[in-house]
Motif scaffolding. Structure first.
Motif, PDB file in Angstrom:
ATOM      1  N   LEU A 194      64.336 144.277  42.267  1.00  0.00           N
ATOM      2  CA  LEU A 194      65.224 143.312  42.922  1.00  0.00           C
ATOM      3  C   LEU A 194      66.610 143.289  42.287  1.00  0.00           C
ATOM      4  O   LEU A 194      67.626 143.302  42.990  1.00  0.00           O
ATOM      5  CB  LEU A 194      64.603 141.914  42.869  1.00  0.00           C
ATOM      6  CG  LEU A 194      63.414 141.682  43.778  1.00  0.00           C
ATOM      7  CD1 LEU A 194      62.796 140.326  43.499  1.00  0.00           C
ATOM      8  CD2 LEU A 194      63.815 141.788  45.221  1.00  0.00           C
ATOM      9  N   CYS A 195      66.653 143.252  40.961  1.00  0.00           N
ATOM     10  CA  CYS A 195      67.951 143.216  40.273  1.00  0.00           C
ATOM     11  C   CYS A 195      68.739 144.502  40.512  1.00  0.00           C
ATOM     12  O   CYS A 195      69.947 144.463  40.736  1.00  0.00           O
ATOM     13  CB  CYS A 195      67.762 142.992  38.780  1.00  0.00           C
ATOM     14  SG  CYS A 195      67.192 141.341  38.382  1.00  0.00           S
ATOM     15  N   GLY A 196      68.067 145.642  40.496  1.00  0.00           N
ATOM     16  CA  GLY A 196      68.732 146.901  40.766  1.00  0.00           C
ATOM     17  C   GLY A 196      69.296 146.957  42.172  1.00  0.00           C
ATOM     18  O   GLY A 196      70.413 147.434  42.400  1.00  0.00           O
ATOM     19  N   SER A 197      68.546 146.452  43.121  1.00  0.00           N
ATOM     20  CA  SER A 197      69.014 146.427  44.506  1.00  0.00           C
ATOM     21  C   SER A 197      70.223 145.508  44.674  1.00  0.00           C
ATOM     22  O   SER A 197      71.181 145.848  45.372  1.00  0.00           O
ATOM     23  CB  SER A 197      67.879 145.985  45.419  1.00  0.00           C
ATOM     24  OG  SER A 197      68.268 146.010  46.753  1.00  0.00           O
ATOM     25  N   ILE A 198      70.188 144.352  44.023  1.00  0.00           N
ATOM     26  CA  ILE A 198      71.320 143.420  44.103  1.00  0.00           C
ATOM     27  C   ILE A 198      72.558 144.019  43.453  1.00  0.00           C
ATOM     28  O   ILE A 198      73.669 143.945  44.008  1.00  0.00           O
ATOM     29  CB  ILE A 198      70.950 142.068  43.460  1.00  0.00           C
ATOM     30  CG1 ILE A 198      69.910 141.342  44.312  1.00  0.00           C
ATOM     31  CG2 ILE A 198      72.181 141.195  43.256  1.00  0.00           C
ATOM     32  CD1 ILE A 198      69.293 140.140  43.650  1.00  0.00           C
ATOM     33  N   ILE A 199      72.393 144.648  42.304  1.00  0.00           N
ATOM     34  CA  ILE A 199      73.535 145.281  41.628  1.00  0.00           C
ATOM     35  C   ILE A 199      74.079 146.430  42.469  1.00  0.00           C
ATOM     36  O   ILE A 199      75.291 146.623  42.567  1.00  0.00           O
ATOM     37  CB  ILE A 199      73.116 145.752  40.219  1.00  0.00           C
ATOM     38  CG1 ILE A 199      72.904 144.533  39.323  1.00  0.00           C
ATOM     39  CG2 ILE A 199      74.160 146.682  39.604  1.00  0.00           C
ATOM     40  CD1 ILE A 199      72.289 144.841  37.987  1.00  0.00           C
ATOM     41  N   GLY A 200      73.189 147.181  43.127  1.00  0.00           N
ATOM     42  CA  GLY A 200      73.626 148.251  44.018  1.00  0.00           C
ATOM     43  C   GLY A 200      74.452 147.725  45.182  1.00  0.00           C
ATOM     44  O   GLY A 200      75.454 148.334  45.570  1.00  0.00           O
TER      45      GLY A 200
END
Length: 79
Positions: free
Chosen positions: A17-23
């Motif tokens: 989730l955090c990786g997707s949001i940062i992306g």
């Protein structure tokens, strides 16, 4: 399911989730981070007395895979 396994799953999902949001945040400057691949799994059965139909979908992109790797690294460092 042990406590360590539950912690690993929680860390991996939060990493995705955090990786997707940062992306999504970085996508105007680094557009290749949000190119994604959708993986679906749809198990179903009709057993006369029981019928079910489930649909699971995972949308992976480079940023979410990076978050997944970071979460796994964090879990290894916690040991």
């Amino acid at each position: 399911m042990g406590k360590e396994t539950l912690i690993l799953l929680l860390l991996l999902v939060s990493g995705l989730l955090c990786g997707s949001i940062i992306g999504e945040i970085l996508s105007p400057w680094v557009p290749f981070l949000i190119k994604s691949k959708v993986i679906t799994w749809s198990p179903s059965a009709d057993l006369e007395i029981l019928k079910y139909d489930l649909n699971f979908q995972v949308k992976l992109n480079l940023a979410s895979v990076g978050g997944l790797a970071l979460a796994f690294w964090i879990h290894r460092r916690m040991k």
